[in-house]
Enzyme design. Structure first.
Site, short mmCIF file in Angstrom:
data_model
loop_
_atom_site.label_atom_id
_atom_site.label_comp_id
_atom_site.label_asym_id
_atom_site.label_seq_id
_atom_site.Cartn_x
_atom_site.Cartn_y
_atom_site.Cartn_z
N HIS A 123 1.49 -7.95 -5.29
CA HIS A 123 2.60 -7.13 -5.77
C HIS A 123 3.94 -7.60 -5.22
CE1 HIS A 123 -0.30 -4.31 -7.30
NE2 HIS A 123 -0.80 -4.07 -6.10
N HIS A 136 9.55 -6.78 2.76
CA HIS A 136 9.06 -7.41 1.53
C HIS A 136 10.21 -7.51 0.54
CE1 HIS A 136 8.64 -3.07 0.82
NE2 HIS A 136 9.08 -3.40 -0.38
N HIS A 175 13.47 -5.10 1.23
CA HIS A 175 13.16 -3.80 1.85
C HIS A 175 12.59 -4.01 3.24
CE1 HIS A 175 12.74 -1.75 -2.34
NE2 HIS A 175 13.99 -1.82 -1.93
N HIS A 232 11.62 -7.66 -3.74
CA HIS A 232 11.45 -7.38 -5.17
C HIS A 232 12.37 -8.35 -5.91
CE1 HIS A 232 9.39 -3.47 -4.41
NE2 HIS A 232 10.12 -3.49 -3.30
N THR A 289 8.58 3.03 -3.71
CA THR A 289 8.85 2.64 -5.10
C THR A 289 7.61 2.10 -5.81
OG1 THR A 289 9.49 0.38 -4.50
CG2 THR A 289 11.23 2.05 -4.49
N THR A 290 6.49 2.11 -5.11
CA THR A 290 5.21 1.72 -5.73
C THR A 290 4.18 2.81 -5.42
OG1 THR A 290 4.30 0.59 -3.77
CG2 THR A 290 5.70 -0.72 -5.24
N GLU A 343 15.56 -3.20 -7.28
CA GLU A 343 15.05 -1.88 -7.65
C GLU A 343 16.22 -0.91 -7.80
OE1 GLU A 343 11.36 -1.13 -5.14
OE2 GLU A 343 10.79 -1.46 -7.23
S1 BO1 Z 1 8.99 0.39 -0.79
O1 BO1 Z 1 9.75 -0.14 0.32
O2 BO1 Z 1 9.43 1.68 -1.27
N1 BO1 Z 1 9.02 -0.64 -2.01
C1 BO1 Z 1 7.35 0.56 -0.25
C2 BO1 Z 1 6.38 0.74 -1.19
C3 BO1 Z 1 5.07 0.90 -0.78
C4 BO1 Z 1 4.73 0.89 0.55
C5 BO1 Z 1 5.72 0.68 1.50
C6 BO1 Z 1 7.04 0.52 1.09
N2 BO1 Z 1 3.43 1.08 0.84
C7 BO1 Z 1 2.89 1.48 2.11
C8 BO1 Z 1 1.36 1.46 2.01
C9 BO1 Z 1 0.73 1.78 3.34
C10 BO1 Z 1 1.32 0.88 4.42
C11 BO1 Z 1 2.82 0.97 4.41
C12 BO1 Z 1 3.48 0.06 5.43
O3 BO1 Z 1 3.32 0.61 3.12
O4 BO1 Z 1 0.94 2.43 1.04
O5 BO1 Z 1 -0.67 1.62 3.26
O6 BO1 Z 1 0.82 1.28 5.70
O7 BO1 Z 1 3.17 -1.28 5.20
ZN ZN Z 2 10.00 -2.33 -1.75
#
Ligand code: BO1
Ligand code: ZN
Length: 263
Positions: free
Chosen positions: A66, A91, A117, A93, A199-200, A104
């Site tokens: 992703h 990470h 992010h 996008h 956002t996911t 985003e």
């Molecule tokens: S975001 O920054 O809004 N794009 C975003 C989206 C999804 C996650 C984190 C940030 N997911 C979560 C996972 C957890 C994990 C955590 C930290 O990120 O659902 O399992 O512990 O990595």
């Molecule tokens: Zn993100």
């Protein structure tokens, strides 16, 4: 493995079928309308600590199908928020080659080609991120707009130079410690602040968002490297698919107020 995608039969319009929170009313990202944000002179500046000296251990960089995600050590922390937050991962996008889209968040309807992010959890109140993410005050994410500029940005090469090693989903590599502060804008004092979500999927409404006003510049070649290097599919799959356009559409504000730290 997680089944959701950005387009198609498991695309973003369908996320709420499996992950009900994705259909709730305080979702992210949003289009930030600078005409209606509320200037809040009392917002303290965001400050990082430990970003420059992230300890002796390597980071892990993973292609999770992703996004491209780098683990961060608990020595990296965020101050200037209602409580102290500890870093977990960062990470990206991004869009596709030649597209103006990729970020985003948007500003006055304008997208940027990519967005960084940096994910933190409320370590004053919760003992780990998995617990924190279930609470409205659990997470703080920094959002940084990336745009094309003239010069190469050497900080981002610490990540981009390794993408060829994690071309396929589930591949990992290590990144030597570097100054993570250099991935952020020079000015951390100008930002937008609002309450939103992951956002996911699972789209939990647990994120205090800080979206910096000042974009960070990457060279066109660096952006292209991001857009063309990694696949969302595993090695050996019959139909390799480039990992790109991994951004969610803007969500309704539903009465939320977006604060600005600057007039
Ligand atoms: S975001 O920054 O809004 N794009 C975003 C989206 C999804 C996650 C984190 C940030 N997911 C979560 C996972 C957890 C994990 C955590 C930290 O990120 O659902 O399992 O512990 O990595
Ligand atoms: Zn993100």
């Amino acid at each position: 493995g997680s089944h959701w995608t950005y387009e198609g039969s498991h695309g973003q319009e369908h996320w709420r079928d499996t992950y009900p929170d994705c259909g709730w009313k305080a979702q992210s990202p949003i289009d930030i309308d600078t005409g209606t944000v509320q200037y809040d002179p009392s917002l303290p500046p965001v400050e990082t600590s430990g970003y420059r000296n992230p300890g002796g251990n390597d980071f892990t960089l993973i292609n999770n199908g992703h996004t491209v995600q780098m683990s961060l050590p608990p020595s990296m922390q965020l101050h200037g928020l209602p409580m102290m937050f500890t870093a977990v991962q960062l990470h990206l996008h991004w869009g596709r080659k030649g597209s103006l889209e990729g970020s985003e968040h948007k500003v006055d309807g304008r997208p940027f080609p990519a967005e960084l992010h940096v994910v933190h959890y409320n370590s004053e109140k919760y003992s780990n991120v998995s617990l924190a993410m279930h609470h409205p005050d659990g997470l703080a994410v920094l959002g940084v707009f990336l745009e094309a500029g003239d010069a190469e940005n050497p900080a981002y090469d610490h990540i981009l130079d390794l993408l060829d090693k994690i071309q396929y989903a589930e591949q990992k590599t290590t990144v030597a410690p570097f100054n993570v502060r250099d991935l952020l804008p020079v000015h951390l004092g100008h930002f937008f602040r609002y309450n939103g979500s992951l956002t996911t999927p699972p789209c939990f409404q647990s994120v205090l968002w800080t979206v910096f006003h000042q974009p960070v510049q990457l060279s066109a070649a660096q952006l292209e490297k991001l857009q063309k290097s990694v696949y969302s599919t595993a090695e050996g799959e019959a139909h390799p698919e480039l990992l790109m356009d991994n951004f969610r559409a803007p969500q309704s504000l539903n009465g939320r107020v977006v604060l600005a730290s600057f007039p």
